[in-house]
Scaffold this motif. Structure first.
Motif, PDB file in Angstrom:
ATOM      1  N   LEU A   1      38.696  32.797  47.007  1.00 40.98           N
ATOM      2  CA  LEU A   1      39.656  32.027  46.064  1.00 40.98           C
ATOM      3  C   LEU A   1      40.867  31.642  47.041  1.00 40.98           C
ATOM      4  CD1 LEU A   1      40.322  31.157  43.315  1.00 40.98           C
ATOM      5  CD2 LEU A   1      41.766  33.490  43.374  1.00 40.98           C
ATOM      6  N   GLY A   2      41.115  30.311  47.031  1.00 41.23           N
ATOM      7  CA  GLY A   2      42.120  29.715  47.381  1.00 41.23           C
ATOM      8  C   GLY A   2      42.834  28.699  46.886  1.00 41.23           C
TER       9      GLY A   2
ATOM     10  N   ARG B   1      34.444  26.168  41.695  1.00 43.56           N
ATOM     11  CA  ARG B   1      35.386  26.522  40.456  1.00 43.56           C
ATOM     12  C   ARG B   1      36.653  26.036  40.912  1.00 43.56           C
ATOM     13  NH1 ARG B   1      34.742  32.911  39.127  1.00 43.56           N
ATOM     14  NH2 ARG B   1      32.797  32.814  38.286  1.00 43.56           N
ATOM     15  N   PHE B   2      37.384  25.610  39.855  1.00 42.63           N
ATOM     16  CA  PHE B   2      38.553  24.796  40.018  1.00 42.63           C
ATOM     17  C   PHE B   2      39.398  24.714  38.860  1.00 42.63           C
ATOM     18  CE2 PHE B   2      40.649  20.541  39.676  1.00 42.63           C
ATOM     19  CZ  PHE B   2      41.584  20.628  40.851  1.00 42.63           C
ATOM     20  N   ARG B   3      40.823  25.098  39.196  1.00 45.97           N
ATOM     21  CA  ARG B   3      41.582  25.090  37.858  1.00 45.97           C
ATOM     22  C   ARG B   3      42.943  24.396  38.285  1.00 45.97           C
ATOM     23  NH1 ARG B   3      40.424  29.378  33.976  1.00 45.97           N
ATOM     24  NH2 ARG B   3      39.005  27.449  33.104  1.00 45.97           N
TER      25      ARG B   3
ATOM     26  N   ASP C   1      37.045  35.789  38.333  1.00 49.20           N
ATOM     27  CA  ASP C   1      36.786  35.512  36.824  1.00 49.20           C
ATOM     28  C   ASP C   1      37.775  35.521  36.024  1.00 49.20           C
ATOM     29  OD1 ASP C   1      33.987  35.269  37.538  1.00 49.20           O
ATOM     30  OD2 ASP C   1      33.382  37.194  36.792  1.00 49.20           O
ATOM     31  N   ASP C   2      38.784  36.474  36.412  1.00 51.85           N
ATOM     32  CA  ASP C   2      40.238  36.349  35.674  1.00 51.85           C
ATOM     33  C   ASP C   2      41.027  34.854  35.744  1.00 51.85           C
ATOM     34  OD1 ASP C   2      39.730  38.922  35.124  1.00 51.85           O
ATOM     35  OD2 ASP C   2      40.887  39.684  36.924  1.00 51.85           O
ATOM     36  N   VAL C   3      40.676  34.509  36.854  1.00 51.77           N
ATOM     37  CA  VAL C   3      41.542  33.217  37.299  1.00 51.77           C
ATOM     38  C   VAL C   3      40.741  31.975  36.603  1.00 51.77           C
ATOM     39  CG1 VAL C   3      42.139  31.530  39.011  1.00 51.77           C
ATOM     40  CG2 VAL C   3      42.482  33.846  39.270  1.00 51.77           C
TER      41      VAL C   3
ATOM     42  N   VAL D   1      41.777  42.491  30.384  1.00 50.95           N
ATOM     43  CA  VAL D   1      41.922  42.978  31.520  1.00 50.95           C
ATOM     44  C   VAL D   1      42.587  44.386  31.457  1.00 50.95           C
ATOM     45  CG1 VAL D   1      43.721  42.753  33.428  1.00 50.95           C
ATOM     46  CG2 VAL D   1      42.606  40.926  32.704  1.00 50.95           C
ATOM     47  N   LEU D   2      43.441  44.726  30.530  1.00 43.16           N
ATOM     48  CA  LEU D   2      44.068  46.071  30.120  1.00 43.16           C
ATOM     49  C   LEU D   2      42.678  46.958  29.758  1.00 43.16           C
ATOM     50  CD1 LEU D   2      47.267  45.279  28.179  1.00 43.16           C
ATOM     51  CD2 LEU D   2      46.894  45.957  30.697  1.00 43.16           C
ATOM     52  N   ARG D   3      41.715  46.683  29.108  1.00 40.62           N
ATOM     53  CA  ARG D   3      40.617  47.492  28.642  1.00 40.62           C
ATOM     54  C   ARG D   3      39.930  47.723  29.809  1.00 40.62           C
ATOM     55  NH1 ARG D   3      38.421  43.985  25.208  1.00 40.62           N
ATOM     56  NH2 ARG D   3      40.193  44.192  23.675  1.00 40.62           N
TER      57      ARG D   3
END
Length: 195
Positions: free
Chosen positions: A110-111, A128-130, A160-162, A174-176
Motif C-alpha cells: 500500500l502506498g 487497487r486505487f482510491r 482490504d479496509d482501505v 473492524v471492531l468485531r
C-alpha cells in the motif's frame, strides 16, 4: 530509541467520540511522525461523487465503489490517493508507506499515488486505487492525547479496509474482528437511546 509509529494502523472512533467529523470513523494512518504529527484518511465515508466527475482520467482506475471518499475535515479542496500496484515492481508515481506500525498489519504494497502522474502511465500498474477529498491531521502529541482520553481504538489495518467494497459497514466489522470487548462494542447502537 525511536518512538513507535502509528503508520499503517487504523484509528477506530470509540462510541464516546461525538465530533461529527469523526463519529464512527475508521481512519487509516498514512504517516505518523514524532515531529510533524499524524496524517490519515477516513476510509468509511464514501461520497456521492464519482471519481470521474473530479478526476476524469482516473475514473477507470478507481476501485469499487468508484467514488470520492471524504478523507477528513482538513484540506477538503485537495485529493490524496492510495494504491496497491498490480505487479511486483514499484510503478512511477507511487510511493510505499514508510515505517508500518503493527507487525500484525497487512498493508504490504500500500502506498501513496501522485495524482499528477498521467494515469495512462500509472493507472494500468495499479491493482487497487482510491481517492480521498481531504484528510485528518493531528499536531505533535495531539492524537496521543485523544487516544489517552479514550476517543480512539488503535488496531492493525488490512489493505482490504482501505479498499473495502462496503465501506459503510467497516466500523462494526473492524471492531468485531478484534474479538473480546471490541467485538462487543461493535454491537453498540448508532443511537444509544434506542437501546
Amino acid at each position: 530509541m525511536d518512538e513507535p509509529t502509528l503508520t499503517g494502523s487504523l484509528l477506530v472512533a470509540t462510541p464516546l467520540l461525538e465530533d461529527p467529523n469523526f463519529r464512527r470513523a475508521v481512519v487509516f494512518v498514512v504517516d505518523d511522525d514524532s515531529v510533524e504529527g499524524t496524517l490519515g484518511v477516513i476510509v468509511n465515508r464514501p461520497l456521492e461523487l464519482a471519481v470521474g466527475e473530479v478526476l476524469e482520467n482516473w475514473s477507470g482506475v478507481a476501485t469499487e465503489p468508484a467514488v470520492m471518499f471524504s478523507g477528513g475535515p482538513v484540506g477538503t479542496g485537495s485529493g490524496l490517493a492510495l494504491g496497491v500496484p498490480g505487479g511486483d515492481h514499484a510503478p512511477l508515481g507511487w510511493r510505499p508507506l514508510e515505517g508500518i506500525a503493527h507487525r500484525d498489519s497487512h498493508v504490504d504494497g500500500l502506498g501513496v499515488v501522485d495524482l499528477d502522474t498521467p494515469p495512462e502511465i500509472l493507472g494500468g500498474a495499479l491493482g487497487r486505487f482510491r481517492v480521498f477529498a481531504g484528510y485528518a491531521g493531528w499536531g505533535t502529541g495531539q492524537l496521543a492525547d485523544e487516544i489517552g482520553q479514550g476517543a480512539w481504538y488503535v488496531v492493525p489495518a488490512a489493505a482490504d479496509d482501505v479498499f473495502s467494497p462496503e465501506p459503510e459497514t467497516l466500523w462494526p466489522r473492524v471492531l468485531r474482528r478484534q474479538g473480546g470487548d471490541l467485538a462487543l462494542i461493535s454491537t453498540y447502537p448508532d443511537d444509544p437511546t434506542l437501546n
